[in-house]
Design an enzyme around this catalytic site. Structure first.
Site, PDB file in Angstrom:
ATOM      1  N   ASP A 163     -42.986  34.999 -66.103  1.00 56.14           N
ATOM      2  CA  ASP A 163     -41.863  34.071 -65.959  1.00 56.14           C
ATOM      3  C   ASP A 163     -41.874  33.141 -67.173  1.00 56.14           C
ATOM      4  O   ASP A 163     -42.871  32.442 -67.422  1.00 56.14           O
ATOM      5  CB  ASP A 163     -42.019  33.275 -64.646  1.00 56.14           C
ATOM      6  CG  ASP A 163     -40.786  32.432 -64.338  1.00 56.14           C
ATOM      7  OD1 ASP A 163     -40.094  32.020 -65.290  1.00 56.14           O
ATOM      8  OD2 ASP A 163     -40.533  32.170 -63.149  1.00 56.14           O
ATOM      9  N   ARG A 366     -43.948  14.100 -65.538  1.00 57.04           N
ATOM     10  CA  ARG A 366     -43.766  15.200 -66.487  1.00 57.04           C
ATOM     11  C   ARG A 366     -42.726  14.834 -67.538  1.00 57.04           C
ATOM     12  O   ARG A 366     -41.630  14.405 -67.202  1.00 57.04           O
ATOM     13  CB  ARG A 366     -43.331  16.453 -65.726  1.00 57.04           C
ATOM     14  CG  ARG A 366     -43.159  17.671 -66.617  1.00 57.04           C
ATOM     15  CD  ARG A 366     -42.831  18.904 -65.814  1.00 57.04           C
ATOM     16  NE  ARG A 366     -41.471  18.877 -65.292  1.00 57.04           N
ATOM     17  CZ  ARG A 366     -40.877  19.902 -64.719  1.00 57.04           C
ATOM     18  NH1 ARG A 366     -41.520  21.040 -64.558  1.00 57.04           N
ATOM     19  NH2 ARG A 366     -39.637  19.807 -64.271  1.00 57.04           N
TER      20      ARG A 366
HETATM   21  C1  PLP Z   1     -37.287  26.367 -62.967  1.00 56.79           C
HETATM   22  C2  PLP Z   1     -38.075  27.537 -62.507  1.00 56.79           C
HETATM   23  C3  PLP Z   1     -37.505  28.473 -61.642  1.00 56.79           C
HETATM   24  C4  PLP Z   1     -36.126  28.257 -61.120  1.00 56.79           C
HETATM   25  O1  PLP Z   1     -35.631  29.327 -60.401  1.00 56.79           O
HETATM   26  P1  PLP Z   1     -34.084  29.338 -59.986  1.00 56.79           P
HETATM   27  O2  PLP Z   1     -33.911  30.623 -59.315  1.00 56.79           O
HETATM   28  O3  PLP Z   1     -33.301  29.186 -61.261  1.00 56.79           O
HETATM   29  O4  PLP Z   1     -33.837  28.157 -59.127  1.00 56.79           O
HETATM   30  C5  PLP Z   1     -38.269  29.581 -61.290  1.00 56.79           C
HETATM   31  N1  PLP Z   1     -39.532  29.735 -61.731  1.00 56.79           N
HETATM   32  C6  PLP Z   1     -40.109  28.833 -62.566  1.00 56.79           C
HETATM   33  C7  PLP Z   1     -41.495  29.055 -63.051  1.00 56.79           C
HETATM   34  C8  PLP Z   1     -39.398  27.704 -62.953  1.00 56.79           C
HETATM   35  O5  PLP Z   1     -39.966  26.804 -63.742  1.00 56.79           O
END
Ligand code: PLP
Length: 407
Positions: A163, A366
């Site tokens: 991610d 943060r």
């Molecule tokens: C911000 C973030 C998300 C957000 O997910 P959405 O489906 O856009 O709400 C997911 N994973 C991580 C690690 C994030 O920092």
């Protein structure tokens, strides 16, 4: 918000939609926008054209790639599909990632194993199907060495899902060089795509087409079909990354996201992500040094690693008490950070006995440093405001201690 965004969104609304209506799917390139924006994002994350689409949310894209990885792992397991029955992730990973993984594990009769960062290497055993990690931790700003972790996973035949929510546009990423398998990322953080901007998804070309697994990506909507406008009753996936699209895409949001990505790409002639990274590290180094020098004695700690190679583009300070209210008081002064509560798993671990991991146990303040437009003077001013908030004790006022729905 990038300067170009309001005019571009107005153009899409008033001209492309308002006067040209559905002609714009062809005439103004709406149909190809997920791929067009995806090709631009590819340049920021070490991927090639045709390998990325901008689409859906990070959570939904994670569901797609994690499903695909699980399906591939099951199909390729030499001793039957259930020999690899675990997914490994980090306990302090972003919750939506863990919820999606947990739901998929329940559905497939598999197990989600959560570990501390220093336990990852030992958790990579032959019964693991997928290692799912966030490259830069949202809570601490700690960054994994993507190539080394991926190599360790591959040595055990484990697929990797990364991610890049806090990486894309924040730190240099080279997915191809790291030999990663799948990646997703966010459009509304360092890509400046605006609230609810589409996310993105990348699949290593070696996994993109599997003739034996037509439903490898289970959200098999018509936008992922090889020929959506033939309207055939049977699903035949498009080649490459296009099968990771599901339904009709949010064109106005894609147009806004493209402005954000273009702004980052405009830095390419000046050194691109490598130059932005140098500035980002200089900004976060300065912030850490100034906080330690000017805000000493107020009980602030540092959750973010000091080593450059382990740091993303954010600095997370810890505080035993008052972190939320301090952030609110700073926001009232125009310094906009976020508050993240201490890791709730500490409660469970306290009952289970001591844990080796100490990541993110305290409440966090943060601060994100977007090197495109945050300057050194901003860093100085932010620390000055923090100092004043701490010294005056104004954060204890009731209005800064009321919790909002979104923190
Ligand atoms: C911000 C973030 C998300 C957000 O997910 P959405 O489906 O856009 O709400 C997911 N994973 C991580 C690690 C994030 O920092």
């Amino acid at each position: 918000m990038p300067r170009a965004t309001p005019a571009r969104v107005a153009q899409v609304v008033t001209q492309e939609w308002g006067t040209e209506l559905i002609q714009s799917w062809n005439k103004n390139g709406w149909f190809a926008m997920p791929q067009q924006v995806g090709d631009k994002i590819a340049r920021l994350i070490g991927a090639a054209p045709g390998e990325v689409v901008a689409t859906d949310s990070t959570s939904v894209n994670l569901f797609k790639v994690l499903s695909a990885a699980m399906n591939i792992a099951a199909a390729d397991a030499p001793n039957g599909p259930m020999t690899r029955k675990r997914i490994v992730s980090e306990r302090s990973n972003f919750p939506t990632d863990l919820y999606i993984a947990e739901a998929l594990c329940k559905q497939h009769g598999m197990e989600l194993v959560l570990v501390e960062p220093e336990e990852i290497a030992a958790s990579l055993t032959a019964d693991v199907a997928v290692l799912m990690l966030t490259h830069v931790n949202y809570r601490t700003g700690a960054m994994h060495h993507m190539a080394a972790v991926t190599a360790a996973a591959h040595a055990e035949g484990i697929l990797t899902v990364w991610d890049l929510a806090h990486s894309a546009g924040a730190v240099p990423v080279d997915l191809k060089k790291a030999r990663a398998d799948f990646a997703v990322g966010c459009g509304y953080k360092y890509l400046n795509g605006g609230p609810g901007a589409p996310a993105f998804v990348w699949v290593n070309p070696q996994h993109a087409d599997r003739p034996d697994l037509p439903f490898m990506q289970p959200l098999a909507g018509w936008w992922g079909h090889v020929a959506p406008f033939e309207f055939t009753p049977d699903y035949r996936p498009a080649p490459g990354i296009r099968r990771y699209q599901c339904g009709t895409q949010p064109i106005i949001s894609l147009a806004a996201l493209e402005c954000g990505v273009d702004t980052l790409l405009a830095a390419e002639p000046l050194g691109g992500m490598a130059a932005l990274r140098s500035k980002s590290l200089a900004l976060t180094d300065l912030f850490i040094a100034l906080v330690e020098e000017r805000c000493a004695g107020h009980g602030l700690g540092l959750a973010t690693p000091r080593e450059h190679a382990q740091r993303g583009s954010q600095v997370c300070l810890t505080k035993d008490q008052g972190a939320y209210a301090i952030v609110q008081a700073l926001i009232a002064r125009g310094v906009i950070g976020d508050y993240r509560a201490g890791d709730p798993s500490i409660l469970r671990q306290a009952q289970d006995g001591p844990s080796s991991g100490q990541t993110g146990k305290k409440d966090i303040l943060r601060f994100g440093f977007t090197p495109l437009y945050i300057g050194f003077v901003d860093v100085w001013n932010a620390v000055e405001q923090l100092k004043q908030v701490l010294e005056s004790g104004e954060w204890q006022r009731p209005e800064f201690n009321r919790k909002h729905a979104v923190t």
